[in-house]
Motif scaffolding. Structure first.
Motif, PDB file in Angstrom:
ATOM      1  N   ALA A   1       1.016  -0.976   0.354  1.00 17.67           N
ATOM      2  CA  ALA A   1      -0.273   0.468  -0.408  1.00 17.67           C
ATOM      3  C   ALA A   1       0.579   1.283  -0.091  1.00 17.67           C
ATOM      4  CB  ALA A   1      -0.935  -0.041   1.380  1.00 17.67           C
ATOM      5  N   CYS A   2       0.373   2.152  -0.666  1.00 16.02           N
ATOM      6  CA  CYS A   2       0.713   3.677   0.040  1.00 16.02           C
ATOM      7  C   CYS A   2       0.477   4.515   0.897  1.00 16.02           C
ATOM      8  CB  CYS A   2       0.530   4.569  -1.613  1.00 16.02           C
ATOM      9  SG  CYS A   2       0.221   4.505  -3.521  1.00 16.02           S
ATOM     10  N   THR A   3       1.070   4.785   1.643  1.00 15.33           N
ATOM     11  CA  THR A   3       0.946   5.772   2.345  1.00 15.33           C
ATOM     12  C   THR A   3       1.710   7.138   2.723  1.00 15.33           C
ATOM     13  OG1 THR A   3       1.210   5.269   5.113  1.00 15.33           O
ATOM     14  CG2 THR A   3       3.177   5.641   3.584  1.00 15.33           C
ATOM     15  N   GLY A   4       0.376   7.932   3.206  1.00 14.39           N
ATOM     16  CA  GLY A   4       0.958   9.649   3.779  1.00 14.39           C
ATOM     17  C   GLY A   4       0.288  10.093   2.364  1.00 14.39           C
ATOM     18  N   MET A   5       0.410  11.197   2.320  1.00 16.66           N
ATOM     19  CA  MET A   5      -0.612  12.971   2.083  1.00 16.66           C
ATOM     20  C   MET A   5       0.907  12.768   0.590  1.00 16.66           C
ATOM     21  SD  MET A   5       0.376  16.301   0.959  1.00 16.66           S
ATOM     22  CE  MET A   5       0.759  16.622   1.617  1.00 16.66           C
ATOM     23  N   HIS A   6      -0.505  12.855  -0.396  1.00 19.06           N
ATOM     24  CA  HIS A   6       0.164  13.470  -1.707  1.00 19.06           C
ATOM     25  C   HIS A   6      -1.211  14.929  -2.299  1.00 19.06           C
ATOM     26  CE1 HIS A   6      -2.628  10.665  -2.184  1.00 19.06           C
ATOM     27  NE2 HIS A   6      -3.603  11.125  -3.615  1.00 19.06           N
ATOM     28  N   ARG A   7      -0.900  15.093  -3.564  1.00 15.97           N
ATOM     29  CA  ARG A   7      -1.359  16.466  -3.358  1.00 15.97           C
ATOM     30  C   ARG A   7      -2.196  16.363  -4.611  1.00 15.97           C
ATOM     31  NH1 ARG A   7      -1.143  21.055   0.206  1.00 15.97           N
ATOM     32  NH2 ARG A   7       0.516  20.895   1.062  1.00 15.97           N
ATOM     33  N   GLU A   8      -3.211  16.803  -4.824  1.00 13.61           N
ATOM     34  CA  GLU A   8      -4.617  17.125  -5.878  1.00 13.61           C
ATOM     35  C   GLU A   8      -3.888  18.321  -6.523  1.00 13.61           C
ATOM     36  OE1 GLU A   8      -6.588  14.251  -6.844  1.00 13.61           O
ATOM     37  OE2 GLU A   8      -5.537  13.483  -5.932  1.00 13.61           O
ATOM     38  N   PRO A   9      -4.303  18.319  -8.316  1.00  7.75           N
ATOM     39  CA  PRO A   9      -4.392  19.586  -8.891  1.00  7.75           C
ATOM     40  C   PRO A   9      -4.053  20.848  -8.443  1.00  7.75           C
ATOM     41  CG  PRO A   9      -4.897  17.660 -10.388  1.00  7.75           C
ATOM     42  CD  PRO A   9      -5.014  17.179  -8.903  1.00  7.75           C
ATOM     43  N   ASP A  10      -5.585  20.624  -7.804  1.00 14.47           N
ATOM     44  CA  ASP A  10      -5.852  22.124  -6.723  1.00 14.47           C
ATOM     45  C   ASP A  10      -5.650  22.478  -5.921  1.00 14.47           C
ATOM     46  OD1 ASP A  10      -7.022  20.444  -5.068  1.00 14.47           O
ATOM     47  OD2 ASP A  10      -9.084  20.852  -5.366  1.00 14.47           O
ATOM     48  N   GLY A  11      -4.126  21.401  -5.621  1.00 16.76           N
ATOM     49  CA  GLY A  11      -3.313  21.573  -4.026  1.00 16.76           C
ATOM     50  C   GLY A  11      -4.024  21.032  -3.072  1.00 16.76           C
ATOM     51  N   GLU A  12      -5.284  20.540  -2.855  1.00 18.65           N
ATOM     52  CA  GLU A  12      -5.524  19.449  -2.403  1.00 18.65           C
ATOM     53  C   GLU A  12      -4.831  18.465  -0.647  1.00 18.65           C
ATOM     54  OE1 GLU A  12     -10.312  17.637  -0.455  1.00 18.65           O
ATOM     55  OE2 GLU A  12      -9.482  18.177  -2.759  1.00 18.65           O
ATOM     56  N   PRO A  13      -4.876  18.038  -0.364  1.00 18.14           N
ATOM     57  CA  PRO A  13      -4.005  17.251  -0.101  1.00 18.14           C
ATOM     58  C   PRO A  13      -4.972  16.176   0.235  1.00 18.14           C
ATOM     59  CG  PRO A  13      -4.981  18.926   2.119  1.00 18.14           C
ATOM     60  CD  PRO A  13      -4.479  19.158   1.041  1.00 18.14           C
ATOM     61  N   ARG A  14      -4.173  14.577   0.090  1.00 16.03           N
ATOM     62  CA  ARG A  14      -5.104  13.896   0.407  1.00 16.03           C
ATOM     63  C   ARG A  14      -4.281  12.642   0.630  1.00 16.03           C
ATOM     64  NH1 ARG A  14      -9.319  12.703  -3.566  1.00 16.03           N
ATOM     65  NH2 ARG A  14     -10.519  14.981  -3.631  1.00 16.03           N
ATOM     66  N   TYR A  15      -4.936  11.604   2.290  1.00 14.18           N
ATOM     67  CA  TYR A  15      -4.068  11.116   2.478  1.00 14.18           C
ATOM     68  C   TYR A  15      -3.969   9.538   2.476  1.00 14.18           C
ATOM     69  CZ  TYR A  15      -3.231  15.091   5.405  1.00 14.18           C
ATOM     70  OH  TYR A  15      -2.632  16.496   5.846  1.00 14.18           O
ATOM     71  N   THR A  16      -3.283   8.514   1.556  1.00 13.63           N
ATOM     72  CA  THR A  16      -3.303   6.839   1.997  1.00 13.63           C
ATOM     73  C   THR A  16      -3.232   6.714   3.194  1.00 13.63           C
ATOM     74  OG1 THR A  16      -1.095   7.235   0.821  1.00 13.63           O
ATOM     75  CG2 THR A  16      -2.921   7.067  -0.469  1.00 13.63           C
TER      76      THR A  16
END
Length: 276
Positions: free
Chosen positions: A212-227
């Motif tokens: 699995a992926c873990t941690g935070m990445h960002r969507e195109p609008d800069g919104e953070p998403r968390y796995t």
């Protein structure tokens, strides 16, 4: 056969993601004698813009031919370490669309299988965040298995986990181990991830190895998403036999054919099944 599931924290930078995967694979192989390494879902480009996803994707070659950067990376680390590599999944460029595609390589660098994710993640999580995978990716149609060191292995990806009929088909095709790379959201993962993995193991009487992926990445609008992370391996009785801690890392376990035989002999659910 010892299997290791790699837990990564990727973003939209493909080169940085490949470097992270290489470092984690080197860490595993320097410490453990593993036969198979499994990477997480869409680890080459998680988040980012549509343009970044297309730029990171690769046109997959005919088998035996040279491929793109991630394709050749996977093949190279398999050969160099003398192990099988399940490449999690990467973006496959096919004309004007992408597919979320798994690749499996032998220790000699031969491509053994490729699987396109069948079930696409078009949902709204409890916190109101929307996901629409079908806006970027096409859906696969084929149920895929391959053989690794004499063991039949079934392939699935992330959201496929919620569809037990796919896992039953993999069992019917002879699977003893099912590999499931994922980028499960934090919202769904904390409630459903381990429960569903254990259920699929119990239902099919297969080992299930989920990277699995873990941690935070960002969507195109800069919104953070968390796995959610929590990569793990489940045995055919539904026990979690290995689990990764928080952050990047890995977990490993030995896939014991004797355990599979004993569970299936004592409770022959496939033979007892009445409904398709």
């Amino acid at each position: 056969m010892r299997v290791a599931v790699i837990q990564m924290s990727p973003g939209a930078d493909k080169a940085r993601n490949i470097a992270q995967a290489r470092a984690l694979i080197e860490a595993v192989t320097s410490r453990e004698a593993v036969d198979l390494i499994v990477l997480p879902e869409i680890w080459t480009c998680l988040g980012g813009t549509r343009a970044q996803k297309f730029a990171a994707a690769e046109t997959l070659p005919r088998r035996g031919m040279a491929g793109g950067e991630a394709y050749e990376f996977l093949r190279e680390v398999a050969v160099r370490n003398g192990i099988h590599i399940h490449g999690g999944s990467i973006g496959e460029l096919a004309g004007d669309k992408l597919f979320n595609t798994s690749l499996v390589f032998s220790s000699k660098g031969e491509e053994l299988a490729r699987y396109r994710k069948i079930h696409l993640f078009d949902i709204v999580t409890p916190d109101g965040q929307g996901y629409r995978e079908s806006a970027i990716y096409g859906a696969g149609e084929q149920v895929v298995t391959c053989e690794i060191n004499g063991l039949k292995v079934g392939l699935a990806i992330c959201y496929d986990l919620r569809f037990p009929e796919l896992f039953l088909q993999l069992r019917r095709q002879g699977a003893e181990l099912i590999l499931l790379p994922a980028a499960f959201t934090l919202q769904t993962g904390k409630d459903h991830w381990e429960v569903l993995l254990r259920a699929r193991g119990i239902e099919t009487q297969c080992w299930v190895a989920a990277a699995a992926c873990t941690g935070m990445h960002r969507e195109p609008d800069g919104e953070p998403r968390y796995t959610y992370g929590h990569s793990l391996i489940v045995d055919p009785w539904g026990h979690v036999v290995a689990k990764a801690s928080d952050g990047t890392g890995w977990a490993s376990a030995i896939i014991d054919h004797g355990v599979t035989e004993r569970v299936r002999a004592n409770m022959p659910v496939l033979e007892h099944r009445k409904l398709v």
